[in-house]
Design an enzyme around this catalytic site. Sequence first.
Site, PDB file in Angstrom:
ATOM      1  N   ARG A  94      51.277  36.672  35.095  1.00 26.75           N
ATOM      2  CA  ARG A  94      52.375  35.798  35.492  1.00 26.75           C
ATOM      3  C   ARG A  94      53.570  36.676  35.876  1.00 26.75           C
ATOM      4  O   ARG A  94      53.789  37.739  35.277  1.00 26.75           O
ATOM      5  CB  ARG A  94      52.792  34.892  34.330  1.00 26.75           C
ATOM      6  CG  ARG A  94      51.838  33.736  34.074  1.00 26.75           C
ATOM      7  CD  ARG A  94      51.857  32.677  35.179  1.00 26.75           C
ATOM      8  NE  ARG A  94      50.985  31.550  34.902  1.00 26.75           N
ATOM      9  CZ  ARG A  94      49.721  31.447  35.325  1.00 26.75           C
ATOM     10  NH1 ARG A  94      49.165  32.397  36.055  1.00 26.75           N
ATOM     11  NH2 ARG A  94      49.007  30.375  35.034  1.00 26.75           N
TER      12      ARG A  94
ATOM     13  N   HIS B  49      49.399  34.828  44.737  1.00 25.86           N
ATOM     14  CA  HIS B  49      48.799  34.125  43.587  1.00 25.86           C
ATOM     15  C   HIS B  49      47.378  33.648  43.931  1.00 25.86           C
ATOM     16  O   HIS B  49      47.069  32.462  43.813  1.00 25.86           O
ATOM     17  CB  HIS B  49      49.682  32.957  43.134  1.00 25.86           C
ATOM     18  CG  HIS B  49      49.409  32.535  41.716  1.00 25.86           C
ATOM     19  ND1 HIS B  49      50.369  32.059  40.863  1.00 25.86           N
ATOM     20  CD2 HIS B  49      48.250  32.510  40.989  1.00 25.86           C
ATOM     21  CE1 HIS B  49      49.844  31.750  39.691  1.00 25.86           C
ATOM     22  NE2 HIS B  49      48.530  32.027  39.741  1.00 25.86           N
TER      23      HIS B  49
HETATM   24  P1  NAP Z   1      43.013  34.309  26.926  1.00 28.79           P
HETATM   25  O1  NAP Z   1      41.533  34.226  26.888  1.00 28.79           O
HETATM   26  O2  NAP Z   1      43.810  33.353  26.115  1.00 28.79           O
HETATM   27  O3  NAP Z   1      43.388  35.800  26.517  1.00 28.79           O
HETATM   28  C1  NAP Z   1      44.683  36.208  26.257  1.00 28.79           C
HETATM   29  C2  NAP Z   1      44.665  37.620  25.711  1.00 28.79           C
HETATM   30  O4  NAP Z   1      46.027  38.075  25.597  1.00 28.79           O
HETATM   31  C3  NAP Z   1      44.041  37.727  24.323  1.00 28.79           C
HETATM   32  O5  NAP Z   1      43.325  38.927  24.180  1.00 28.79           O
HETATM   33  C4  NAP Z   1      45.268  37.742  23.414  1.00 28.79           C
HETATM   34  O6  NAP Z   1      45.101  38.419  22.185  1.00 28.79           O
HETATM   35  C5  NAP Z   1      46.234  38.525  24.276  1.00 28.79           C
HETATM   36  N1  NAP Z   1      47.619  38.266  23.852  1.00 28.79           N
HETATM   37  C6  NAP Z   1      48.279  37.080  23.800  1.00 28.79           C
HETATM   38  N2  NAP Z   1      49.510  37.253  23.310  1.00 28.79           N
HETATM   39  C7  NAP Z   1      49.623  38.570  23.021  1.00 28.79           C
HETATM   40  C8  NAP Z   1      50.655  39.360  22.458  1.00 28.79           C
HETATM   41  N3  NAP Z   1      51.837  38.830  22.078  1.00 28.79           N
HETATM   42  N4  NAP Z   1      50.424  40.682  22.288  1.00 28.79           N
HETATM   43  C9  NAP Z   1      49.235  41.216  22.641  1.00 28.79           C
HETATM   44  N5  NAP Z   1      48.209  40.528  23.184  1.00 28.79           N
HETATM   45  C10 NAP Z   1      48.421  39.214  23.373  1.00 28.79           C
HETATM   46  O7  NAP Z   1      43.560  34.180  28.427  1.00 28.79           O
HETATM   47  P2  NAP Z   1      42.746  34.433  29.786  1.00 28.79           P
HETATM   48  O8  NAP Z   1      41.867  33.276  30.092  1.00 28.79           O
HETATM   49  O9  NAP Z   1      42.127  35.785  29.714  1.00 28.79           O
HETATM   50  O10 NAP Z   1      43.942  34.377  30.846  1.00 28.79           O
HETATM   51  C11 NAP Z   1      44.993  35.304  30.803  1.00 28.79           C
HETATM   52  C12 NAP Z   1      46.088  34.924  31.793  1.00 28.79           C
HETATM   53  O11 NAP Z   1      45.693  35.226  33.133  1.00 28.79           O
HETATM   54  C13 NAP Z   1      46.425  33.438  31.875  1.00 28.79           C
HETATM   55  O12 NAP Z   1      47.264  33.044  30.809  1.00 28.79           O
HETATM   56  C14 NAP Z   1      47.142  33.342  33.219  1.00 28.79           C
HETATM   57  O13 NAP Z   1      48.518  33.532  33.048  1.00 28.79           O
HETATM   58  C15 NAP Z   1      46.564  34.515  34.014  1.00 28.79           C
HETATM   59  N6  NAP Z   1      45.777  34.043  35.188  1.00 28.79           N
HETATM   60  C16 NAP Z   1      46.209  34.371  36.434  1.00 28.79           C
HETATM   61  C17 NAP Z   1      45.482  33.995  37.538  1.00 28.79           C
HETATM   62  C18 NAP Z   1      45.877  34.397  38.923  1.00 28.79           C
HETATM   63  O14 NAP Z   1      45.303  33.918  39.898  1.00 28.79           O
HETATM   64  N7  NAP Z   1      46.820  35.297  39.078  1.00 28.79           N
HETATM   65  C19 NAP Z   1      44.301  33.268  37.381  1.00 28.79           C
HETATM   66  C20 NAP Z   1      43.891  32.933  36.087  1.00 28.79           C
HETATM   67  C21 NAP Z   1      44.651  33.334  34.991  1.00 28.79           C
HETATM   68  P3  NAP Z   1      44.071  37.864  21.078  1.00 28.79           P
HETATM   69  O15 NAP Z   1      42.698  38.198  21.658  1.00 28.79           O
HETATM   70  O16 NAP Z   1      44.377  38.632  19.873  1.00 28.79           O
HETATM   71  O17 NAP Z   1      44.311  36.381  20.986  1.00 28.79           O
HETATM   72  C1  GLV Z   2      46.093  30.656  37.574  1.00 23.83           C
HETATM   73  O1  GLV Z   2      47.113  31.250  37.707  1.00 23.83           O
HETATM   74  C2  GLV Z   2      45.560  30.265  36.313  1.00 23.83           C
HETATM   75  O2  GLV Z   2      46.264  30.348  35.299  1.00 23.83           O
HETATM   76  O3  GLV Z   2      44.370  29.843  36.277  1.00 23.83           O
END
Ligand code: NAP
Ligand code: GLV
Length: 309
Positions: A224, A272
Amino acid sequence: MAVLFLSPSENAEQWRDMLLRFDPNIDFRCWPETGRIEEIEFALVWRPPAGELKRYPNLKVIFSLGAGVDSLMREGDLPPGIPVVRLVDRGLTASMTEYVLLHVLRYHRRVPELEALQRRQEWKPLAYPLPWERKVGVMGLGVLGGDAAAKLSALGFDVAGWSRSPKELPGVSGFHGDAGLIPFLARSEILVCLLPLTPATAGILNARTLAALPRGASIINAARGGHVVETDLLAALDSEQIAYATLDVFHEEPLPSDHPFWTHPRITVTPHIASATPPQTAAETIFQSMRLAREGRPLPNLVDLATGY
Ligand code: NAP
Ligand code: GLV
């Protein structure tokens, strides 16, 4: 069952067709054509207007059409007691991993420098390290970061990851918590951010953390825009502490036309698109969760409203 689709994207019809393939009786309603609001059981949402979700008195579950739920976490904006499910989907994960590999390999193989040489018609082979001599760091070892880290490791890179709680992934050196952050950054020549945006991670790519990276590091932010302190990143690029940055997400989207990121010679801007939710796979993912909810069974991928992800 009545399902509300609320998203600025233009693919509502595709979503309706995909969902109706699983159950032709779904009463698919595309916001703002809600019909009788008491009939809405499920809401599929992406960046809904403030307060909107509180209008549906019989809502059972809110499904985020994206992995990130930061736009749903506005203070007092969610109906109390209604579960929020974030999107975990194999199509979304595959596309994100592709984006990460694309840009890590681009920096690893010095493509921006080769492109600059080509513009000058200069034939100059540039050396590059073997993959296991290249240290890549992935911030966030969740669904997306975990998959990207595993695939980077499979390519032979020396991969580390940083998470909130300790994580053990094969081939990935684990760092966690505040104490693990600076040691993790200190070894990350290419840094990938895949953290959720929460109060704890907002502005995490700032003057202090960018300075902790090895000099000449590159960063890839596919998480983000709010993770980056933009003026600190520009200063770190100016001082050459940071060599290159690939940015997919921004504080303001679309990125304003006069924003300095657009024309910076060492910033790559993408709009994005690191991973767009694919209805082809995500409709089934959400349909299966709606079925679990109707059967009163536990739902996977529930958002923890206390941590915000
Ligand atoms: P997720 O499965 O919830 O994983 C989040 C990870 O971040 C976990 O390993 C978590 O630690 C870690 N984390 C959270 N807070 C933290 C902190 N304060 N300090 C250290 N580590 C922390 O999320 P995801 O599905 O992988 O998605 C991640 C992000 O990608 C989304 O929230 C979104 O913003 C972004 N995204 C972007 C796009 C795009 O097109 N650009 C698309 C999809 C997603 P723990 O394992 O210990 O819980
Ligand atoms: C895209 O940014 C997502 O969070 O899936």
